[in-house]
Design an enzyme around this catalytic site. Structure first.
Site, PDB file in Angstrom:
ATOM      1  N   LYS A 112       0.933  -1.189  -0.036  1.00 28.08           N
ATOM      2  CA  LYS A 112      -0.005   0.230   0.166  1.00 28.08           C
ATOM      3  C   LYS A 112       1.002   1.187   0.243  1.00 28.08           C
ATOM      4  O   LYS A 112       1.644   1.713   0.913  1.00 28.08           O
ATOM      5  CB  LYS A 112      -0.977  -0.110   1.388  1.00 28.08           C
ATOM      6  CG  LYS A 112      -1.874   1.286   1.451  1.00 28.08           C
ATOM      7  CD  LYS A 112      -2.700   1.129   2.650  1.00 28.08           C
ATOM      8  CE  LYS A 112      -3.487   2.265   2.811  1.00 28.08           C
ATOM      9  NZ  LYS A 112      -4.061   2.424   4.031  1.00 28.08           N
ATOM     10  N   ASP A 163       1.654   4.932   0.074  1.00 29.16           N
ATOM     11  CA  ASP A 163       0.773   6.206   0.575  1.00 29.16           C
ATOM     12  C   ASP A 163       1.684   7.266   0.166  1.00 29.16           C
ATOM     13  O   ASP A 163       2.851   7.256  -0.173  1.00 29.16           O
ATOM     14  CB  ASP A 163       0.598   6.018   2.120  1.00 29.16           C
ATOM     15  CG  ASP A 163      -0.549   6.494   2.467  1.00 29.16           C
ATOM     16  OD1 ASP A 163      -1.088   7.668   1.707  1.00 29.16           O
ATOM     17  OD2 ASP A 163      -0.974   6.310   3.538  1.00 29.16           O
ATOM     18  N   ASP A 212     -10.144   7.894   2.877  1.00 30.58           N
ATOM     19  CA  ASP A 212      -9.925   7.536   4.538  1.00 30.58           C
ATOM     20  C   ASP A 212     -11.222   7.462   5.169  1.00 30.58           C
ATOM     21  O   ASP A 212     -11.154   7.075   6.365  1.00 30.58           O
ATOM     22  CB  ASP A 212      -8.872   8.641   5.049  1.00 30.58           C
ATOM     23  CG  ASP A 212      -7.507   8.322   4.851  1.00 30.58           C
ATOM     24  OD1 ASP A 212      -7.463   7.155   4.368  1.00 30.58           O
ATOM     25  OD2 ASP A 212      -6.709   9.068   5.287  1.00 30.58           O
TER      26      ASP A 212
HETATM   27  C1  GLA Z   1      -3.179   7.628   4.956  1.00 34.37           C
HETATM   28  C2  GLA Z   1      -4.048   6.371   4.727  1.00 34.37           C
HETATM   29  C3  GLA Z   1      -4.462   5.488   5.854  1.00 34.37           C
HETATM   30  C4  GLA Z   1      -3.476   5.042   6.585  1.00 34.37           C
HETATM   31  C5  GLA Z   1      -2.541   6.262   7.258  1.00 34.37           C
HETATM   32  C6  GLA Z   1      -1.502   5.551   7.883  1.00 34.37           C
HETATM   33  O1  GLA Z   1      -4.246   8.519   5.929  1.00 34.37           O
HETATM   34  O2  GLA Z   1      -5.146   6.964   3.805  1.00 34.37           O
HETATM   35  O3  GLA Z   1      -5.289   4.437   5.141  1.00 34.37           O
HETATM   36  O4  GLA Z   1      -2.498   4.176   5.792  1.00 34.37           O
HETATM   37  O5  GLA Z   1      -2.181   7.158   6.300  1.00 34.37           O
HETATM   38  O6  GLA Z   1      -0.846   6.686   8.414  1.00 34.37           O
END
Ligand code: GLA
Length: 733
Positions: A481, A483, A553
């Site tokens: 994942k 980010d 989120d």
């Molecule tokens: C972002 C992502 C969340 C999570 C947080 C972790 O906000 O979108 O899903 O992974 O970071 O810090």
């Protein structure tokens, strides 16, 4: 079969796709490619007739001709006041462009045909190539351009380089549909009539952003509906700063320009260099917004996710297909995943992840993902980003025992990273404070206590690549994942000083693509997800490299309905990650039934993100049954044709229907919002059903005639607020 033809001796090119045509002519007067038609299928006879009639638009004859000729590539210059596509500074101070058509080429590569029109500036050694690529099985037309400065040329500065401009036909009352939002409320559909002003959709944030998606749709007289009417739409395949402008010009013509954002833009091209622009894909369809979305979905599945590597002249699509069976027409189905973020946040450790993994496996989860918090110094969001070593306090034996445990449970293992970022409180930043995007003598603005690494720098990009490569080489990881939790501020590159530091805007994303492409090459079995604090980086180009998007989120199932609906305008359900989380929801404090939360998340690629150790055994058993059910119809949702039946904003019930590619199965979801006593929920009529067939409800065994489903539909037992249903029908012969 789609074709691109130019009859002998004629000046007209006709691009014929299964349900639409695009026509270009080369103007006799200026020798420039001029737009003729984008819409319903036409033949050469009609194209020639349009060419002969235009540009003599009687009412504004002199304006239309001199100022608004519908050029396929509008270079700034002459008496034009609409949006130019390309604007450059030549070394001697000249800033206008005068093109002429120099050459052309049409090639076929499998099911794709590409037309390239080569334009040459009349006085300066500068060439632009306009690319048009179509496919046998799609009405999506990919357009992009490439600027070339030959060896014998002189340096130029590109101030604007849009990928394409789209001229809309002679209609009135143009209505623009676009996807707007914010963090936690991405992809909200908005509509407005295009007035005499310009409408700008853009991101200056270094990613596509939560605020706007690089997507537009236009319909005339605001009369297209979900099922009827002509819709012209477009998507930009670029994951950095972008801009799409829709304008009705002084002469009444409507055109849409788009590409890299021209804000703060300066791209220096030296002799012998070239500049490849991202794809701006367009789509015309006659069957309303529903057909528009289904066509985008199909294109995305077949040409972006499964076989992206075929527009080598553009940076948009990955040159390497992702992990899929060679020759398979579709990407592989997405596994049901579990993600630890909302359960354990930064407090991950071997023990709590093992426990969650045990529970997830019992429920039928297929991929277990450890989110943020597993690396050195990461107790909260104030430190750690940049130091990608396992935190030995949380994982004293490293990650291997946990991974082994997860694998023994029969699940794949995934991990969260945010490699483009650094916390000032990290060893990386202490060692390389100059590695971040910044301006000298200016504040380094933090967001979530972090700064953005300057990925435009090759040394920084190499570091990111080798860091992630090490991680993937050291551990048996199946999924990442990826980010990117904050947008750019102070996008400076002080080390370049006078050497075109503005290039960072573009080089950053180009290097991100390179990193992902090289990781795919080195680790072909690893899948990636694009996350940017939710859906902040979502576009065709990132999807050709990551295959799925963390949609938002915000995991409140009720809030998710419009977010997911908006997402479905542009992107396929397979690419849309949706989790079932806890109730009350951590963000909104809303309480919702477990089935409701599942039914919403099952409308895309299903994930679970709740704290399973706090779910009761009954809830976990219920979840196991729902996951099992999802797996039964997963191909229908992830590969199927999507019909938006009811919209929450209009009907206070939302309903979606999916039809399997072989049309042998149908899945319907419906969800109510807050309902008033005395309202009726009635029935929902299905679409695309074969009236000669019968369909059996897999759960209840009830038999439905195709005609009944089409004329009357399914009953909606949704009298109560926040109730939901999920029906899986199978065709019986
Ligand atoms: C972002 C992502 C969340 C999570 C947080 C972790 O906000 O979108 O899903 O992974 O970071 O810090």
């Amino acid at each position: 079969m789609s074709t691109i033809t130019q009859p002998e001796g004629q000046r007209t090119w006709l691009l014929e796709m299964p349900g639409s045509s695009y026509a270009i002519t080369s103007s006799r007067e200026s020798g420039l490619p001029r737009h003729l038609h984008w819409g319903r299928p036409i033949g050469h006879e009609t194209a020639s007739a349009i060419a002969a009639a235009s540009p003599l638009r009687q009412n504004v004859e002199h304006v239309a001709w001199a100022e608004e000729d519908r050029l396929e590539c509008v270079g700034w210059g002459g008496r034009r006041y609409d949006e130019p596509t390309i604007k450059v500074d030549f070394a001697d101070g000249t800033r206008g462009i005068e093109w002429h058509l120099a050459d052309q080429e049409t090639t076929r590569d499998g099911d794709a045909i590409t037309l390239v029109l080569g334009l040459q500036d009349r006085a300066y050694p500068l060439r632009v190539e306009l690319f048009y690529r179509i496919f046998d099985d799609s009405d999506v037309l990919e357009r992009w351009a490439r600027l070339v400065v030959p060896e014998h040329g002189r340096e130029i500065v590109v101030r604007r380089a849009y990928s394409a401009n789209w001229w809309l036909p002679e209609r009135t009352g143009w209505r623009l549909s676009f996807l707007h939002g914010g963090w936690g409320s991405e992809t909200q559909l908005e509509r407005r009539i295009l007035g005499s002003d310009k409408h700008v959709l853009e991101s200056r944030r270094g990613t596509t952003s939560h605020q706007y998606q690089p997507f537009f749709a236009l319909d005339a007289d605001g009369c297209a509906t979900e099922d009827h009417g002509e819709v012209w739409s477009g998507q930009l395949a670029w994951s950095g700063a972008w801009k799409i402008t829709g304008e009705r010009t002084a002469g009444g013509q409507v055109h849409v320009t788009g590409g890299w954002n021209d804000f703060d833009a300066a791209i220096v091209l030296t002799p012998g260099s070239e500049l490849a622009l991202p794809v701006f894909a367009g789509l015309y369809c006659e069957g309303g917004f529903g057909e528009m979305s289904r066509t985008w979905h199909d294109y995305e599945l077949r040409h972006v996710l499964a076989h992206p590597g075929r527009s080598p002249q553009s940076p948009s699509f990955s040159a390497k297909p992702q992990h899929h069976d060679a020759g398979a027409p579709l990407p592989k189905l997405r596994p049901v995943l579990y993600n630890s973020w909302e359960a354990t946040a930064f407090g991950v450790d071997e023990e709590n992840q093992r426990q969650l993994a045990d529970l997830a496996a019992q429920m039928g989860v297929e991929l277990f993902v450890v989110d943020d918090g597993w690396f050195m110094g990461r107790k909260d969001d104030r430190a750690g980003l940049g130091d990608w070593h396992v935190d030995v306090e949380k994982f004293p034996r490293g990650l291997a025992p946990l991974i082994e445990h997860v694998k023994q449970l029969g699940m794949g293992f995934g991990i969260w990273i945010e490699p483009e970022m650094v916390n000032p409180d990290s060893d990386l930043y202490r060692a390389h404070p100059d590695w971040v995007l910044h301006f000298e003598n200016r504040t380094r603005t933090e967001k979530r206590n972090q700064l953005v690494l300057n990925l435009a720098r090759d040394d920084v990009a190499e570091w990111v690549l080798s860091t992630v490569d090490d991680l993937l080489s050291s551990y048996d990881i199946d999924f990442v994942k990826w980010d990117m939790n904050r947008h750019f501020s102070e996008p400076g590159w002080p080390q370049r000083k006078s050497a075109n530091p503005e290039r960072a805007w573009i080089a950053y994303t180009e290097n991100l693509y390179r990193i992902l492409d090289r990781l795919h090459e080195a680790h072909p079995a690893v899948d990636f997800e694009s996350c940017s604090g939710g859906g902040g980086r979502a576009d065709l180009a990132i999807l050709s490299r990551t295959r799925q998007i963390w949609t938002s989120d915000n995991t409140d199932a009720f809030d998710r309905i419009p977010i997911q609906e908006g997402f479905s305008y542009a992107h396929a359900p397979l690419a849309m990650m949706a989790w079932v989380t806890d109730s009350p929801n951590p963000l909104t404090r809303r309480e919702l039934p477990l089935t409701y939360r599942f039914h919403v998340a099952m409308a895309g690629s299903l994930g679970i993100g709740g704290n399973l150790s706090e779910w009761t055994p009954t809830q976990r058993a219920q979840a196991r049954d729902l996951i099992e059910r999802y797996k039964e119809f997963r191909p229908v949702v992830q590969y199927g044709k999507l019909f938006r039946l009811l919209e929450l904003s209009r009907d206070d019930i939302a309903a979606l229907q999916y039809i399997a590619r072989d049309e042998r199965a149908i899945v319907v979801f419906a969800w109510s919002g807050a309902r008033h006593y005395g309202t009726h929920s009635g029935w929902v009529r299905l679409k695309g059903v074969d009236p000669t067939a019968s369909y059996r409800d897999r759960e209840t065994g009830t038999l439905h005639l195709g005609t009944t489903l089409r004329e009357l539909g399914l009953p909606l037992p949704l009298l109560l607020s926040f109730s939901s249903m999920c029906v899986h029908l199978e065709r019986v012969d």
